[in-house]
Every structure is written in C-alpha cells, then in structure tokens.
Design a protein around this motif. Structure first.
Motif, PDB file in Angstrom:
ATOM      1  N   LYS A  60      -6.843   7.731   9.326  1.00  0.00           N
ATOM      2  CA  LYS A  60      -7.092   7.626   7.878  1.00  0.00           C
ATOM      3  C   LYS A  60      -7.372   6.186   7.481  1.00  0.00           C
ATOM      4  O   LYS A  60      -8.257   5.912   6.673  1.00  0.00           O
ATOM      5  CB  LYS A  60      -5.866   8.108   7.107  1.00  0.00           C
ATOM      6  N   TYR A  61      -6.596   5.268   8.071  1.00  0.00           N
ATOM      7  CA  TYR A  61      -6.657   3.864   7.670  1.00  0.00           C
ATOM      8  C   TYR A  61      -8.027   3.261   7.908  1.00  0.00           C
ATOM      9  O   TYR A  61      -8.558   2.531   7.062  1.00  0.00           O
ATOM     10  CB  TYR A  61      -5.579   3.087   8.426  1.00  0.00           C
ATOM     11  N   LEU A  62      -8.642   3.578   9.055  1.00  0.00           N
ATOM     12  CA  LEU A  62      -9.945   2.998   9.363  1.00  0.00           C
ATOM     13  C   LEU A  62     -11.012   3.510   8.387  1.00  0.00           C
ATOM     14  O   LEU A  62     -11.881   2.743   7.956  1.00  0.00           O
ATOM     15  CB  LEU A  62     -10.351   3.284  10.812  1.00  0.00           C
ATOM     16  N   LEU A  63     -10.927   4.768   8.009  1.00  0.00           N
ATOM     17  CA  LEU A  63     -11.881   5.310   7.033  1.00  0.00           C
ATOM     18  C   LEU A  63     -11.695   4.616   5.687  1.00  0.00           C
ATOM     19  O   LEU A  63     -12.656   4.302   4.984  1.00  0.00           O
ATOM     20  CB  LEU A  63     -11.662   6.821   6.850  1.00  0.00           C
TER      21      LEU A  63
ATOM     22  N   ILE B 256       0.847  -1.209   0.000  1.00  0.00           N
ATOM     23  CA  ILE B 256       0.000   0.000   0.000  1.00  0.00           C
ATOM     24  C   ILE B 256       0.876   1.251   0.000  1.00  0.00           C
ATOM     25  O   ILE B 256       0.599   2.214  -0.711  1.00  0.00           O
ATOM     26  CB  ILE B 256      -0.960   0.013   1.213  1.00  0.00           C
ATOM     27  N   CYS B 257       1.961   1.211   0.777  1.00  0.00           N
ATOM     28  CA  CYS B 257       2.917   2.334   0.852  1.00  0.00           C
ATOM     29  C   CYS B 257       3.374   2.781  -0.515  1.00  0.00           C
ATOM     30  O   CYS B 257       3.569   3.964  -0.764  1.00  0.00           O
ATOM     31  CB  CYS B 257       4.227   1.861   1.508  1.00  0.00           C
TER      32      CYS B 257
ATOM     33  N   GLU C  18      -4.264   8.253   1.040  1.00  0.00           N
ATOM     34  CA  GLU C  18      -5.627   8.091   1.549  1.00  0.00           C
ATOM     35  C   GLU C  18      -5.666   7.057   2.672  1.00  0.00           C
ATOM     36  O   GLU C  18      -6.396   7.210   3.646  1.00  0.00           O
ATOM     37  CB  GLU C  18      -6.562   7.658   0.417  1.00  0.00           C
ATOM     38  N   ALA C  19      -4.865   6.001   2.538  1.00  0.00           N
ATOM     39  CA  ALA C  19      -4.857   4.950   3.548  1.00  0.00           C
ATOM     40  C   ALA C  19      -4.070   5.354   4.795  1.00  0.00           C
ATOM     41  O   ALA C  19      -4.176   4.718   5.832  1.00  0.00           O
ATOM     42  CB  ALA C  19      -4.278   3.658   2.964  1.00  0.00           C
ATOM     43  N   GLY C  20      -3.256   6.404   4.680  1.00  0.00           N
ATOM     44  CA  GLY C  20      -2.495   6.846   5.848  1.00  0.00           C
ATOM     45  C   GLY C  20      -1.327   5.940   6.175  1.00  0.00           C
ATOM     46  O   GLY C  20      -0.939   5.795   7.329  1.00  0.00           O
ATOM     47  N   VAL C  21      -0.757   5.329   5.134  1.00  0.00           N
ATOM     48  CA  VAL C  21       0.303   4.341   5.337  1.00  0.00           C
ATOM     49  C   VAL C  21       1.585   4.838   4.665  1.00  0.00           C
ATOM     50  O   VAL C  21       1.560   5.217   3.499  1.00  0.00           O
ATOM     51  CB  VAL C  21      -0.119   2.986   4.711  1.00  0.00           C
ATOM     52  N   PHE C  22       2.692   4.860   5.383  1.00  0.00           N
ATOM     53  CA  PHE C  22       3.942   5.346   4.796  1.00  0.00           C
ATOM     54  C   PHE C  22       5.147   4.758   5.512  1.00  0.00           C
ATOM     55  O   PHE C  22       5.031   4.276   6.640  1.00  0.00           O
ATOM     56  CB  PHE C  22       4.001   6.873   4.823  1.00  0.00           C
TER      57      PHE C  22
ATOM     58  N   PRO D 209       6.857  10.344  14.329  1.00  0.00           N
ATOM     59  CA  PRO D 209       6.310  11.364  13.425  1.00  0.00           C
ATOM     60  C   PRO D 209       5.202  10.792  12.552  1.00  0.00           C
ATOM     61  O   PRO D 209       5.329   9.687  12.005  1.00  0.00           O
ATOM     62  CB  PRO D 209       7.515  11.753  12.561  1.00  0.00           C
ATOM     63  N   GLY D 210       4.122  11.549  12.443  1.00  0.00           N
ATOM     64  CA  GLY D 210       2.988  11.135  11.617  1.00  0.00           C
ATOM     65  C   GLY D 210       2.848  12.072  10.439  1.00  0.00           C
ATOM     66  O   GLY D 210       3.745  12.847  10.132  1.00  0.00           O
ATOM     67  N   ILE D 211       1.695  12.016   9.780  1.00  0.00           N
ATOM     68  CA  ILE D 211       1.495  12.834   8.588  1.00  0.00           C
ATOM     69  C   ILE D 211       1.396  14.310   8.957  1.00  0.00           C
ATOM     70  O   ILE D 211       2.059  15.158   8.362  1.00  0.00           O
ATOM     71  CB  ILE D 211       0.245  12.366   7.820  1.00  0.00           C
ATOM     72  N   HIS D 212       0.566  14.631   9.939  1.00  0.00           N
ATOM     73  CA  HIS D 212       0.360  16.036  10.308  1.00  0.00           C
ATOM     74  C   HIS D 212       0.816  16.386  11.710  1.00  0.00           C
ATOM     75  O   HIS D 212       0.751  17.547  12.101  1.00  0.00           O
ATOM     76  CB  HIS D 212      -1.126  16.404  10.172  1.00  0.00           C
ATOM     77  N   SER D 213       1.230  15.396  12.481  1.00  0.00           N
ATOM     78  CA  SER D 213       1.674  15.685  13.849  1.00  0.00           C
ATOM     79  C   SER D 213       2.632  14.580  14.280  1.00  0.00           C
ATOM     80  O   SER D 213       2.756  13.559  13.607  1.00  0.00           O
ATOM     81  CB  SER D 213       0.486  15.750  14.807  1.00  0.00           C
ATOM     82  N   VAL D 214       3.299  14.807  15.397  1.00  0.00           N
ATOM     83  CA  VAL D 214       4.224  13.803  15.932  1.00  0.00           C
ATOM     84  C   VAL D 214       3.630  13.270  17.223  1.00  0.00           C
ATOM     85  O   VAL D 214       3.204  14.045  18.075  1.00  0.00           O
ATOM     86  CB  VAL D 214       5.604  14.430  16.214  1.00  0.00           C
TER      87      VAL D 214
END
Lengths: 350, 377
Positions: A157-160, A90-91, A98-102, A238-243
């Motif tokens: 993100k992933y659950l949505l 997915i990454c 969209e999946a929030g995976v990185f 670290p996440g997409i928009h916050s840590v």
C-alpha cells in the motif's frame, strides 16, 4: 558559489532534472522527499520493477532497525528516529489506511539474555520495557523479552501511496531498466541511485550481497501482536489482511524461487512460538533478497561521461532495514541533492 | 450457527417439551436430579457446563435442560465486543474481582490450546485514556504488562492527559457460545427454544434446581428493582489495520459513555453509549452519529473505514452481580433457584468465576439433599 534561489542561473532558467533509479521504498521515498522539498527540481523515477514486484513488497515492513556494523550508531539512530516519527504522524492521520501504516505492539523474546538489554532504538519506539515474568510464561523456551509498540509499514500500500504523492508533487515514473549511469547523463543533472541490489552491477559495488529471505503469508486475523525471536530467524508480523511468518537469512543466496524445506521450517518454528497458527491457512509464499552491505552507502560521487561531470547521490545497501530507516536516509539524500544543485559543472560557462 | 437453529427446530417438532420427562417418572427422586437453566447467553451456558463437569459423576443421571427465547447469535453476549476488562474499581466488592481474575486466568490457560481460536480467545493489547489522573484499577495485577502511558504515547491522544497500557484477552461471544453449546450437546444437555414465564412452570415439571441466568429480563421472573437495562449501541466497522483496543473514560458521565474502539477477529467495534433505563433494542440514528463522530475524533484513520453494521444490546446493569440461591415453595413442590444475573457490561469478563461459584452453590444444594453416589439406596 551561487545561492540556491538562483538555481535558474545554473540551469538556464529551467528546473534541475533529477533521475531517481529504483522504485522500491528507498527510491520512491527519496523521490518524494526531493520533489516535495526542492521546488526547483523535476523528479523522474526510473526502474525496471514497480510495486508489487519490488523487494520492499516482500518485506513485512516492521520498524525494527537492522544493524550496520560499520555505520556509526548515532547515524543509525537518527535515520530510525526520523522514519519512526514521520510514520507515526501518518498512523494517527486519516491517511493511515491508504498508506498502509499502523501501530503494532508485541514482544521480542530471547532464549539467552542479550548483551544489550537496552538497545539504542528503545527510546524511539513506544513504551519499551522488559517483559514481566507473567508475560514470559507464554514463551516457555525463552528467558528474557522486550515489550514495545512499533509501526508496520505495508509496502504493497505504502509504495502506491508514495507514487501518488510523487505525482501530486509533479514527479514522473518510467519503467526502464538502467544498466549504466551513462544512459542518464545527457537527460539529467543529478542522479540518485536507489537501486538496491542492482548497484552491484550499476555501481560496480562487489561489497553488496544478497541475504535471501523467504516468508509465508497466512490468514490469522485473531493475531494482534508481533512476536520475534531475538536471533532474527523466526518472526510473526500481523499485517492488515494477512500475517507474515518468517524467515531465512541465507547470505550470498540469489535463489528467487520458493524453497519448500524453508517453508516447513518457518511454519514449524512460528507455530512453536504461537500455537494458534496451526489453525491458519497459508495464502502465499514469497522470496526477497535483502541488499546487504557492511555499511549503508549514502554519499555523493561524481560520474564523468564525456565532457560532463554529473553528481550521483548513492542511497543503497539497506539490508534488512530498508523500511526501518527509509525516511531518514531519504532526508539525508535530499540534503545531498540540495548541496549538489549549488555545485557548478566546471565545464559550464556563465 | 445455522446447525444450531436447525437442531432447535427439530426438538420443537418432536412434541411438547414436557413429554420427554415421562421416561424419568419411574426413578426414585433421590437417584437423579433435573436441572433447568433459563438463559443461553454466556452466563447460562458456562454455568451449565461447569455444573455438569463437576457433578455428572456424583449425581447420575444429572439431566440438564437449557431454556431460552434467544440463542446465539441473537443473545446479548453475541453482540458484545468481547474484551476482558472489568469496570475500573470494584468499590470493595472483592468477590467480583476474584471472579474476574478466575475468568482471566482460565482463559489465559487456554490461549495455547488447540481450541483457542474456535473458542474465540486471543490476546489483545491497548489503551485506557483519561482526562485527569485516576487511581490504578482493581484489575491491574490480573492483566499482563500493566503500565502507565509515556508522554510520547500520550501525544497520540491530544484530548487526553494520561492513561494505561496493558495486554488483555478477547473472548468473542459469536465463537464462544457455539463452542459452549457443542460441549454441552456432547454431554447430553438439551436445548429448548421457549420463553419461561415463571419459576412455577418448571417446578410443576419436577425440576429440582433452576439456574436463573436470564440477564436483563430477570425482573420478569422475579421483580428486582436493582436490575436495569444499560442500553448500548455499537457500530461494526471494517478497519483491519487497527490492532489495539482504546477505551476512553469520563468519571462524570460514567462507564462506556465515551468513545471506545475494540478490534475483533472479524471487525472493529466502535461504541460509547450507556443509557440506563432505556429498554429500546432499536438502533438510533442520533446514537449512531455520536458514536461515529467521536470514534473518528479518537482514531482519525477510521474516517476511511466502511461501516458494516449497527447493533443495540441491553447490558443487565445491577449494583452488584446477583449470585445466590433461594428455595421456592409452590404448594407441595419445592424448587431450588440459583440466581446468576446482573453482570452489566462485564459478563464475558466475569463469566467463569461466576460459573464456578454457581457450581459451588449447586454443591451445597446437593449436600442438603445428600445426593452422593455412596449414599444411594
């Protein structure tokens, strides 16, 4: 024993109705797995809480296994590898954002050299190696470290994204608190129990207990690596928009409100590991209760209600490692569902 | 950034820029030095800071003025992604490798300091990818954790055969340049928005030492056939889930001519243009398309990212950095010029080592003039 293709014989030509209890990462991934791989099933997810109100939403979502003292190591490795491989594809796809995976690289550092320098998951994550002396210099209180690349799976993100996948596969979602399996036996043929900590009451399982985790989310967009103290008490993800800064591991603590002493403790410990955090702004503080058990419960049980015997596939007790092994346990639970479709209710007439 | 623009317009309103020199006219020429820095990119500002800090107590007063047509955020240094990474091989130019190392070590020493974020310094790891095996780079022992990619990692990049992973540093011009200007301002350095058209212009104003940090336009002050523009065009993209740099290489087409992706603190830079000899500073739609398509091929998740901006910059390309000094004679006036330009696509990467060397050259000039405090009359 009838073959799977003749499922219509067991259910009188209709689809096998599967109820998945719980809409955290375990419930949704198991539901998606069933809906996508067993066409003869109609899947419905029933839960009191959906994203962003589940335990999974609080978790940082870093793929790093959590130890289950009583589950065989080869199983843990298999679940972790299945999950890692699934998320890795997915990454590297257009779905990643969209999946929030990185992918996320970083360091796990130890003040005392650990007994296992090469844990079982070291060959699953990418590029695992011991930190060099030059790399360790940035962490003066630490003697030993591991450097590797893993995956972060952000549940908000992933659950949505899983909910969307489930609907695309014909599944449904209902907000409903299930207090007893008997609520479901007349409407469903198979029950999959992914209720996490809720299983203490729902499955009457007193061996399940919470381990309270508090986290802070801060704005620090210059941080590109995770740092985790090997003792598990201090981490920076670290996440997409916050840590996400953490954490706490308070056994048998059911307190859901934020504790300010915990907050200061977390912030101080993380700033010691990464001084630039002193300049970061705290955006939110959250609490989650890890559904902990000595071994993961992933097995089939038969629930008797009146003249019906309904198979229940239990998939709960993932503790602090839910996201790390979710797809692996979803695959195994799906296999148990497949086997249960073949099972004939001894009271049914043919 | 806004504060600096208003400061510049204020100094402009004060009067013609040479009027402030009148107050120094009465001092004996041996008791002071006037230094003019031309260029306010990373090279000019860091050289000024280095020289000030090393010599302000040995030469009093040491007056430093910076002249430039462009200041942050409009310089070449501002548009660069800010990844510390030299070209792969120094081809025997070990001096440049030394300057690169000095810069890396200097920035790394600041990483846990209170100012690191204001300076725009942070660590970032990532990938260098190749279609055929390549010798290890000249900087492999400078960066942290340098290693070859595993077969499992290479599966993520099906168009490439092998590569490297390491932890490097980011030094973002948009933060670093304002920080440098703040430090210089604290030290009494003055800034002037003015394009210097000849060295003579400054010699006439009794400037003792000129630091020529004019980057790609150095040829306008003194012709240099070795200096050429290396035009680059980049996209700034909103893709905060990307946490690694990825640089691809093709030895046949040359450095930075194939896709690269460098996440920053505010956006992700996507690039892959290196056109030697092209002076155009306009964004080109064909280049935009090439960068975007090749970037999405390399990192599929980019397809859903929002493009925020395009930017074009001219890398000051030269076969090697020009860092030397020259004595120029204009009639009865003599002027020392320290040239510090031609840093190509690695200006931020090498800036501090060059600033230290520029300061060394300045020291040699002082020795020549014997301007130390114990030899004052």
């Amino acid at each position: 024993m009838r073959c799977p293709a003749a499922a219509e014989g067991i259910y009188g030509g209709r689809l096998c109705r599967v109820a998945v209890v719980g809409a955290g990462v375990i419930g949704l991934s198991t539901a998606v797995c069933i809906a996508e791989s067993i066409p003869s099933c109609a899947v419905t997810v029933l839960a009191e809480h959906f994203t962003p109100d589940t335990t999974s939403d609080v978790a940082a979502g870093i793929l790093l296994p959590h130890p289950f003292p009583e589950t065989p190591l080869h199983k843990q490795r298999c679940w972790f590898k299945d999950t890692f491989d699934h998320l890795l594809s997915i990454c590297n796809s257009t779905d990643a954002a969209e999946a929030g995976v990185f992918l996320l690289s970083g360091w796990q550092v130890f003040q005392e050299t650990p007994s296992t320098k090469d844990p079982y998951w070291s060959t699953v994550v990418l590029g695992f190696h011991m930190m060099t002396d030059a790399e360790l210099q940035r962490f003066p209180k630490y003697k030993f470290g591991q450097s590797f690349t893993t995956i972060k799976c952000e549940c908000s993100k992933y659950l949505l994204w899983l909910e969307k996948r489930l609907k695309n596969a014909g599944g449904q979602l209902h907000t409903e608190k299930i207090t007893g399996f008997e609520q479901l036996t007349s409407s469903y043929d198979i029950i999959v129990n992914c209720s996490g900590l809720g299983s203490r009451d729902l499955a009457d399982d007193q061996s399940l207990y919470p381990v309270r985790g508090q986290i802070l989310r801060v704005h620090a967009p210059w941080l590109k690596h995770f740092i985790r103290d090997g003792n598990g008490h201090t981490y920076i993800f670290p996440g997409i928009h916050s840590v996400t800064l953490g954490g706490t591991r308070q056994k048998h603590n059911w307190e859901m409100s934020v504790d300010e002493a915990d907050s200061s403790g977390i912030f101080e410990r993380c700033c010691e590991l990464e001084p630039s955090l002193k300049k970061s702004q705290v955006c939110s503080k959250l609490v989650g209760l890890r559904p902990t058990r000595n071994s993961l419960r992933l097995e089939r049980e038969f629930f008797v209600h009146g003249n019906r015997q309904v198979p229940i596939i239990h998939n709960y007790g993932h503790g602090g490692g839910g996201i790390s092994i979710h797809w692996g346990t979803a695959l195994e639970a799906t296999q148990l569902v497949k086997e249960s479709i073949n099972w004939r209710n001894p009271t049914s007439k043919l | 950034m806004g504060a600096w623009l208003s400061l510049l317009s204020f100094s402009y309103k004060v009067g013609p820029w040479w009027d402030c020199e009148m107050s120094f006219g009465s001092l004996s020429p041996l008791r002071y030095m006037r230094v003019a820095v031309i260029g306010a990119g990373v090279i000019g500002l860091s050289s000024a800071l280095c020289i000030h800090d090393r010599y302000h107590s040995k030469v009093t007063p040491l007056s430093i003025d910076v002249y430039a047509d462009r200041f942050t955020p409009l310089t070449t240094s501002d548009g660069a992604a800010g990844l510390w990474q030299p070209y792969l091989y120094d081809n025997g130019n070990t001096q440049e490798t030394k300057w690169n190392k000095e810069t890396f070590d200097y920035l790394l020493s600041l990483i846990n300091s209170p100012d690191s974020i204001k300076m725009g310094i942070f660590t970032q790891s990532g990938y260098n990818l190749f279609t055929e095996p390549m010798p290890e780079p000249s900087w492999k022992d400078i960066v942290l954790g340098f290693r070859h990619l595993t077969p499992q990692e290479m599966k993520m990049f099906p168009d490439y055969r092998c590569g490297w992973f390491n932890t490097a540093l980011m030094i973002e011009g948009k933060s670093y340049l304002p920080w440098l200007m703040d430090r210089l301002n604290e030290r009494g350095v003055k800034f002037h928005q003015k394009k210097i058209v000849s060295f003579r212009e400054l010699a006439d104003r009794r400037v003792d030492v000129i630091l020529n940090c004019t980057g790609v336009r150095a040829g306008e002050l003194q012709p240099d056939p070795l200096l050429k523009p290396g035009r680059g065009q980049i996209l700034k993209v909103d893709a905060p889930w990307l946490k690694h740099f990825i640089i691809t290489h093709n030895p046949k087409t040359g450095v930075y001519s194939t896709p690269y992706i460098i996440p920053g603190s505010r956006s992700v830079t996507v690039g892959g243009i290196f056109q030697v000899g092209n002076w155009s500073e306009d964004n080109n739609s064909e280049d935009h398309r090439k960068v975007w398509e090749e970037g999405c091929c390399l990192v599929p998740s980019l397809k859903n990212a929002r493009i925020m901006d395009d930017w074009t910059g001219l890398r000051p390309v030269r076969s090697s950095v020009r860092l030397d000094n020259e004595t120029l004679q204009f009639g009865d006036k003599q002027c020392e010029v320290i040239h510090n330009y031609g840093h190509g696509g690695y200006g931020l990467t090498i800036h501090w080592g060059c600033a230290l060397e520029a300061a060394n050259l300045f020291g040699k000039i002082l020795e020549k003039k014997r301007l130390t405090t114990h030899s004052r009359l």
